[in-house]
Design a protein around this motif. Structure first.
Motif, short mmCIF file in Angstrom:
data_model
loop_
_atom_site.label_atom_id
_atom_site.label_comp_id
_atom_site.label_asym_id
_atom_site.label_seq_id
_atom_site.Cartn_x
_atom_site.Cartn_y
_atom_site.Cartn_z
N MET A 137 0.84 -1.20 0.00
CA MET A 137 0.00 0.00 0.00
C MET A 137 0.87 1.25 0.00
O MET A 137 1.75 1.41 0.85
CB MET A 137 -0.93 0.00 1.22
CG MET A 137 -1.80 1.23 1.35
SD MET A 137 -2.95 1.45 -0.03
CE MET A 137 -4.19 0.22 0.37
N ASP A 138 0.63 2.12 -0.96
CA ASP A 138 1.37 3.38 -1.06
C ASP A 138 0.36 4.50 -1.25
O ASP A 138 -0.40 4.50 -2.22
CB ASP A 138 2.34 3.33 -2.25
CG ASP A 138 3.44 4.36 -2.13
OD1 ASP A 138 3.55 4.98 -1.06
OD2 ASP A 138 4.18 4.55 -3.11
N VAL A 139 0.35 5.45 -0.32
CA VAL A 139 -0.67 6.51 -0.36
C VAL A 139 -0.01 7.88 -0.32
O VAL A 139 1.11 8.05 0.16
CB VAL A 139 -1.66 6.38 0.82
CG1 VAL A 139 -2.44 5.10 0.73
CG2 VAL A 139 -0.95 6.50 2.16
N CYS A 236 1.05 3.24 7.25
CA CYS A 236 1.51 3.75 5.96
C CYS A 236 1.73 5.26 5.95
O CYS A 236 2.11 5.82 4.92
CB CYS A 236 0.51 3.40 4.86
SG CYS A 236 0.49 1.64 4.46
N TYR A 441 -6.37 5.10 3.13
CA TYR A 441 -6.35 4.30 1.89
C TYR A 441 -7.40 4.77 0.88
O TYR A 441 -7.72 4.05 -0.07
CB TYR A 441 -6.61 2.81 2.20
CG TYR A 441 -7.87 2.56 2.98
CD1 TYR A 441 -9.11 2.50 2.34
CD2 TYR A 441 -7.85 2.42 4.37
CE1 TYR A 441 -10.27 2.29 3.04
CE2 TYR A 441 -9.01 2.21 5.09
CZ TYR A 441 -10.22 2.15 4.42
OH TYR A 441 -11.37 1.95 5.12
N GLN A 446 -4.68 7.17 -3.16
CA GLN A 446 -3.93 6.01 -3.64
C GLN A 446 -2.99 6.45 -4.77
O GLN A 446 -3.42 7.07 -5.74
CB GLN A 446 -4.87 4.92 -4.14
CG GLN A 446 -5.69 4.27 -3.04
CD GLN A 446 -6.66 3.25 -3.57
OE1 GLN A 446 -6.65 2.91 -4.76
NE2 GLN A 446 -7.52 2.73 -2.70
N SER A 450 1.26 2.29 -5.83
CA SER A 450 0.69 1.34 -4.87
C SER A 450 0.31 0.04 -5.57
O SER A 450 -0.31 0.04 -6.63
CB SER A 450 -0.55 1.96 -4.20
OG SER A 450 -1.10 1.05 -3.28
N LYS A 453 -4.54 -1.02 -5.03
CA LYS A 453 -5.25 0.22 -5.36
C LYS A 453 -6.53 -0.11 -6.12
O LYS A 453 -6.74 -1.23 -6.57
CB LYS A 453 -4.37 1.16 -6.17
CG LYS A 453 -3.84 0.62 -7.49
CD LYS A 453 -3.06 1.71 -8.21
CE LYS A 453 -2.43 1.21 -9.50
NZ LYS A 453 -1.27 0.36 -9.26
N SER A 458 -10.32 -0.37 -1.75
CA SER A 458 -10.83 0.59 -0.78
C SER A 458 -12.12 0.08 -0.13
O SER A 458 -12.28 0.16 1.10
CB SER A 458 -11.08 1.93 -1.47
OG SER A 458 -11.55 2.88 -0.56
#
Length: 743
Positions: A137-139, A236, A441, A446, A450, A453, A458
């Motif tokens: 997960m990359d936000v 995150c 998230y 997003q 990520s 995504k 979500s």
């Protein structure tokens, strides 16, 4: 007699009548209850009942309101064709988690596994799951988290400033700045750092649960804590909630260690522990500003600890006061006082070196918190509070404190019943635990990088959190009630619950009601749940075990005492507010706004521009044009006040145009505002777009026939054919007071 009746003219007697009737009824029931079911009135019983109702009112009942918010959404998700499958899967998974939780608490599974092996495997699995989540997960960072990480990255390149000027700088000082200096400012750095802190917090929670409730409860609570969805979500982002939770648990662990040291008469070890406790609590204050509620909880626990040592009844109090705090309680209080001094020493050291905000900056922020969130219509949202109250702040803290106190008094007087519904609304928001997807998230944050995504991800995370929290809150509500009526709790666990209760109560009345502010509950509630579900009851009080019936009597008696005191206190404050000149004038009783022109929708428009919050209409009156402004247009509102004598009066009011008409070059000359007293113009000024409200104080007002007529007028000086005409002339008149003028 007529003068006396005039004193109560317009007095809203219904709240006081209901309050006095309820208080008298509670007092009579208390007396009848005592005659029918006599039970010794010991200080232990009284303080236990006080703590019990603080926990119920601060945690259990507000969480019940949060559960009522989750339950209909769960049913909607379960009955919707679109979300039925995902909700069913999540429900089965969560049921499996809680079944395992119960089995571990009852030692039905893993009973042959040693503690070290269990802890190692649990932490290892939890660590792998969280590392996998932060990797996938990359936000995008938003709001405070974006600001704080920006400060961290700037600190690496430009160095630390000579003096801290914002709370964001203060909150990254202890953890994120050292972390970034050592390992760089890559997002992976704070993600892994968060996971490590979460593992340490889980281990501290395990240690406390083991001390308070035994091995089985500790294992079960560790298992559940490692699977809490929000501990995945917020790992995150660079949030101060995670270091804050660790420091909170550190403070509890050190406090519990201090109590054990005092019990064993290990004075030197106790002194060292109290020193570290003071440091930990001050760091907690730097990180989350919750040291006050912690110290309050500790003091209440000391009172309870002292009450357990002697069976002293209230009737013995005058002759046995020295015995109430025996030697043991004095020692605990002494060590805690040393911890408090150590905490203040750390504060002085950091403040003198410019590493934290000074007293002046902190008091300014605290007073703004008091001004912005002490009313019965507050939504608990920072944007609302900022827009509505920041313009009314003055330069001096004394004035702002006065505004806050007056606003509390006025709201208490005008909106007595609305306060309860407001607390309910804020509880619904506060206990929507883990629901802040826009931080964690959400679709809008997003990033393309990520690996997890899209809307399905979500929706899945939101759905899983909804199901998990619903079961979590039901379990905690049942456990807390069971704990209080059975007294199945180690007394040393009370500071944790009391701290959370005080914190929750403050969030239901003051500042914002964000669910993440109650984040430490994820590490405390599972202990309580595991202890009540577990087969073995916890320790009882020193006076011996109270049976279930006696415990319920103690709690009912405590509730009746609390209700009686609260009702009579409410009535006294309400009467004081009626006769106090500090109370703001009721703007809702003013005559309807009028205009010197006829427009078909004028009445509808004048109603529309008033505040949408019924409670706020008592303190704010808004005037504005009901048509495209033309030169010579006048909109006005007035009210006549009856006074008791012919003494000189003083009138005070704040005037503020909420619309930011910066693009109109002639905006300053378009409108004028007039304040008329008894038909004479006392103030006339152009309506300008300003950052702060203008405060007006009109003195030497002579009542005419013991009456003072006040009139507000918004006058149009120039034609203003603009698309924004409905907002252009809006003017708020707020916090008005009419008082006797001092010589």
């Amino acid at each position: 007699m007529i003068e006396f009746c005039h004193m109560f003219e317009g007095y809203p007697a219904l709240p006081v009548f209901i309050s006095l009737f309820t208080g008298m009824a509670a007092l009579l029931i208390l007396y009848a209850f005592h005659l029918k079911r006599p039970l010794p009135w010991t200080f232990e019983n009284l303080i236990y009942a006080s703590m019990g109702w603080l926990i119920l009112l601060g945690l259990t009942i507000p969480m019940f309101r949060g559960m009522l918010w989750f339950a209909p959404r769960f049913i909607d998700h379960l009955t919707s064709r679109r979300t039925f499958f995902i909700t069913s899967i999540n429900t089965l998974c969560v049921i499996l988690i809680y079944v395992l939780f119960i089995l571990i608490a009852r030692k039905s599974v893993f009973k042959g596994m040693s503690t070290k092996t269990f802890v190692f495997l649990a932490v290892f699995v939890g660590l792998c799951l969280k590392l996998a989540y932060v990797y996938l997960m990359d936000v995008k960072l938003v709001s405070d988290f974006e600001s704080m990480w920006k400060i961290v990255t700037e600190t690496i390149t430009t160095g630390w400033p000579e003096r801290i000027t914002s709370v964001h700088q203060q909150r990254v000082l202890l953890f994120y700045v050292p972390l970034a200096r050592l390992f760089g400012n890559s997002p992976l750095v704070y993600k892994i750092g968060n996971v490590v802190l979460l593992m340490l917090s889980s281990l501290l929670s395990f240690s406390l649960a083991r001390r308070w409730f035994g091995e089985n409860a500790a294992r079960a609570s560790l298992f559940l804590i490692l699977l809490v969805p929000e501990t995945f979500f917020n790992s995150c982002i660079p949030t101060h909630d995670i270091p804050g939770a660790l420091l909170f648990l550190c403070s509890l662990w050190l406090l519990d260690t201090l109590l054990l040291r005092v019990d064993k008469k290990s004075w030197m070890a106790g002194l060292i522990t109290s020193l570290f406790l003071g440091i930990s609590v001050e760091f907690l204050e730097i990180q989350r500003s919750t040291s006050l509620v912690f110290w309050l909880a500790v003091l209440m626990f000391i009172a309870y600890r002292a009450s357990q040592t002697r069976g002293i009844s209230p009737s013995d109090m005058p002759k046995k006061i020295p015995l109430i705090l025996n030697r043991h309680a004095y020692l605990i209080l002494l060590f805690v006082f040393f911890s408090f001094l150590a905490s203040k020493g750390v504060y002085f050291l950091l403040e003198s070196n410019g590493l934290i905000l000074n007293d002046k900056a902190k008091s300014k922020g605290a007073i703004f918190d008091l001004v912005r969130s002490t009313d019965s219509w507050d939504t608990g949202e920072y944007s609302y509070q900022w827009n509505n109250y920041y313009p009314y702040l003055k330069k001096g803290n004394t004035y702002n404190s006065s505004i806050a106190v007056n606003k509390i008094l006025s709201d208490f007087y005008y909106n007595s019943f609305d306060r309860i519904s407001n607390c309910s609304m804020r509880a619904k928001k506060l206990y929507a635990l883990g629901s802040q997807a826009y931080f964690y998230y959400g679709m809008n944050i997003q990033l393309p990088s990520s690996r997890l995504k899209g809307r399905k991800i979500s929706d899945f995370l939101t759905n899983h959190n909804l199901v998990f929290v619903l079961f979590f809150e039901i379990a905690f509500i049942l456990s807390s009630i069971l704990m209080l009526i059975t007294n199945r709790i180690n007394p040393r666990a009370f500071p944790s619950l009391l701290t959370l209760s005080f914190l929750s109560g403050a969030l239901l009345v003051l500042v914002e009601s964000q669910p993440r502010y109650i984040y430490p509950i994820w590490f405390i509630a599972p202990m309580l749940m595991a202890a009540q579900i577990g087969a073995r009851p916890g320790p009882q009080t020193n006076q011996g075990q109270r049976n279930l019936k006696e415990n319920i009597i103690v709690l009912i008696r405590g509730a009746l005492i609390f209700l009686t005191i609260a009702c009579f206190l409410f009535s006294a404050v309400h009467l004081f507010a009626h006769f106090s000149e500090r109370r703001y004038l009721d703007m809702a009783e003013w005559a309807r706004p009028r205009s010197n022109y006829r427009v078909e929708n004028a009445k509808k428009y004048f109603r529309k521009i008033q505040s949408k919050y019924e409670g706020q209409r008592h303190l704010r009156l808004t005037l504005g044009n009901a048509r495209v402004p033309e030169k010579g247009d006048r909109v006005s509102a007035s009210h006549t006040y009856q006074v008791n004598d012919d003494a000189l009066r003083k009138f005070r009011v704040a005037v503020y145009p909420p619309y930011r008409a910066t693009r109109l070059s002639h905006a300053a000359e378009t409108f004028s505002v007039l304040i008329l007293i008894n038909g004479r113009v006392a103030e006339r000024f152009p309506l300008r777009t300003t950052k702060y409200a203008r405060w007006f104080e009109i003195e030497n007002i002579i009542p005419e026939d013991r009456k003072v007529k006040i009139k507000f007028v918004v006058e149009t000086n120039l034609d203003a054919p603009d698309d924004s005409w409905q907002k252009l002339s809006l003017t708020n008149f707020e916090f008005a007071q009419l008082m006797k003028q001092k010589n």
